[in-house]
Design a protein around this motif. Structure first.
Motif, PDB file in Angstrom:
ATOM      1  N   ALA A 285       0.808  -1.234   0.000  1.00 33.37           N
ATOM      2  CA  ALA A 285       0.000   0.000   0.000  1.00 33.37           C
ATOM      3  C   ALA A 285       0.838   1.280   0.000  1.00 33.37           C
ATOM      4  N   ASP A 286       2.024   1.232   0.650  1.00 36.36           N
ATOM      5  CA  ASP A 286       2.816   2.468   0.743  1.00 36.36           C
ATOM      6  C   ASP A 286       3.782   2.660  -0.430  1.00 36.36           C
ATOM      7  N   HIS A 287       3.790   1.724  -1.379  1.00 33.92           N
ATOM      8  CA  HIS A 287       4.722   1.870  -2.511  1.00 33.92           C
ATOM      9  C   HIS A 287       4.142   2.829  -3.549  1.00 33.92           C
ATOM     10  N   PRO A 288       4.964   3.777  -4.053  1.00 31.75           N
ATOM     11  CA  PRO A 288       4.431   4.757  -5.027  1.00 31.75           C
ATOM     12  C   PRO A 288       3.777   4.118  -6.245  1.00 31.75           C
ATOM     13  N   LEU A 289       4.273   2.955  -6.704  1.00 35.05           N
ATOM     14  CA  LEU A 289       3.688   2.335  -7.903  1.00 35.05           C
ATOM     15  C   LEU A 289       2.299   1.757  -7.619  1.00 35.05           C
ATOM     16  N   ALA A 290       2.027   1.438  -6.341  1.00 33.33           N
ATOM     17  CA  ALA A 290       0.692   0.917  -5.996  1.00 33.33           C
ATOM     18  C   ALA A 290      -0.319   2.060  -5.937  1.00 33.33           C
ATOM     19  N   GLN A 291       0.185   3.300  -5.783  1.00 34.57           N
ATOM     20  CA  GLN A 291      -0.718   4.456  -5.633  1.00 34.57           C
ATOM     21  C   GLN A 291      -1.019   5.127  -6.974  1.00 34.57           C
TER      22      GLN A 291
END
Length: 414
Positions: free
Chosen positions: A202-208
């Motif tokens: 959830a905290d990874h930029p690519l997941a956001q």
């Protein structure tokens, strides 16, 4: 085996067909001289001609394979399997299907082919164009520089990060901190599900980022399909894989041989907008291209080593029997006997010298690895027999001419 049809297209295309499809590699296209008609170029790959074929013929869903020569104004490196004219073998699926199913099948076919060729340990590096684009956007690369920066990232398999970073900053005008952010992403690679878990946290930029989040969902599905087909093992999820060609839109992949010195032996990906460039109507497509010449370079190396280790010659032909003679004036007889062997489906040759020396005939059989010699002279002809020499066993047996074909078939296990 996978239900594909074969097609063929001309080795040349309209130049405008090829322009704007290959990014920086467009400079490697061979142009034909302008002779007052259409302006033509030699094809650079089999993918763009296939997309044109699908567009021009309004093809809906098609699975096709195509083996043909392609042309590139590259610097030849024979030892590394890099040529200006070489064969490619392509397998592509175009049309509308359930998400990631064709992608999984194409990758399965690739893994199956490379496994059956027994080239040695191989890895299929895999990435997603939308992940790359999101990664560049997050790092702060302006959209118009995505493709040139992708071309730089694509060199990471050949050059160290320092050299690629220098190209991004010095040649392509990227701020150093942007290049360093890219550097943190591209080091990620490994077992597909493990890398996916890292990126999908959830905290990874690519997941956001919305585009990369969609790509990660696609990859999760793809890995499930590949596992079901027993093809996930050789796959490495590698964020440094960029594939410099402009037409990719989804999954991209490249197969490399562990310890091989020949660059990639196969590559491909999804290109959903390429057909639409010719017809105005998008037809989704995904495929893979295998560089036959590079595969041959590796196979040839293996064969040479086997030949050295075993002392058995590498065979240039499949000849099973050399028809040989003792004495003069036997050429017509050799030709006649050889024709009978051909008619019986036996691979034979008779030698072109009218009166060959025995030593030369034996030498030829040994050099070419021909397993049997059928030998006759005047005495044998009078008796209606021939001698059959087994070169490996170093034995010789007299056989009646009428029994020769059966005797050879038994020996050749036909």
């Amino acid at each position: 085996a996978a239900g594909a049809v074969a097609i063929d297209t001309p080795v040349f295309e309209l130049r405008e067909t090829l322009m704007g499809k290959y990014g920086e590699d467009s400079k490697l296209i061979y142009d034909l001289a302008d002779q007052g008609g259409e302006i033509l170029s030699l094809r650079y790959d089999l993918t763009v001609p296939f997309a044109r074929y699908v567009a021009v013929n309004s093809v809906g869903n098609i699975k096709r394979y195509h083996i043909g020569k392609v042309y590139r104004r590259d610097q030849p490196q024979l030892a590394r399997g890099r040529f200006r004219e070489f064969f490619q073998c392509d397998f592509d699926i175009a049309g509308t299907y359930a998400s990631m199913v064709p992608d999984a099948e194409v990758l399965k076919v690739l893994v199956e082919i490379l496994t059956e060729l027994q080239l040695g340990q191989f890895t299929v590096k895999l990435n997603h164009r939308k992940l790359l684009d999101a990664m560049l956007a997050i790092a702060g690369v302006p959209a118009q520089k995505f493709r040139p920066i992708c071309s730089a990232i694509d060199k990471l398999d050949k050059e160290p990060w320092e050299a690629v970073r220098a190209e991004m900053v010095n040649e392509k005008g990227l701020p150093a901190e942007v290049a360093d952010t890219i550097g943190q992403f591209v080091v990620l690679k490994g077992q597909p599900r493990e890398v996916l878990a890292t990126l999908a946290a959830a905290d990874h930029p690519l997941a956001q980022h919305p585009h990369s989040a969609a790509a990660l969902a696609e990859l999760s599905m793809l890995f499930d399909f590949l596992e079901a087909m027993g093809a996930l093992g050789p796959i490495s999820f590698d964020l440094s894989l960029a594939r410099g060609l402009d037409y990719y839109t989804g999954v991209i992949y490249e197969a490399v041989l562990e310890g091989g010195n020949v660059g990639s032996i196969a590559a491909g990906g999804r290109y959903d907008k390429l057909v639409g460039m010719f017809s105005g109507k998008d037809v989704p497509a995904v495929g893979v291209s295998i560089g036959i010449e590079r595969v041959f370079t590796i196979l040839e190396g293996q064969k040479r080593k086997q030949a050295e280790d075993s002392g058995v010659a590498i065979r240039a032909t499949e000849t099973q029997v050399l028809v040989a003679s003792i004495g003069n004036g036997m050429q017509v007889k050799r030709m006649g006997l050889c024709s009978k062997l051909w008619a019986a489906g036996i691979k034979a040759e008779f030698g072109f010298k009218p009166n060959p020396k025995m030593g030369d005939q034996l030498g030829h059989a040994l050099e070419q690895g021909i397993p049997y010699i059928v030998l006759f002279g005047d005495d044998e002809l009078k008796s209606g027999v021939v001698k059959v020499k087994d070169m490996a066993a170093k034995t010789e047996e007299t056989v009646g001419v009428d029994k020769l074909i059966d005797a050879l078939r038994t020996r050749l296990k036909m």
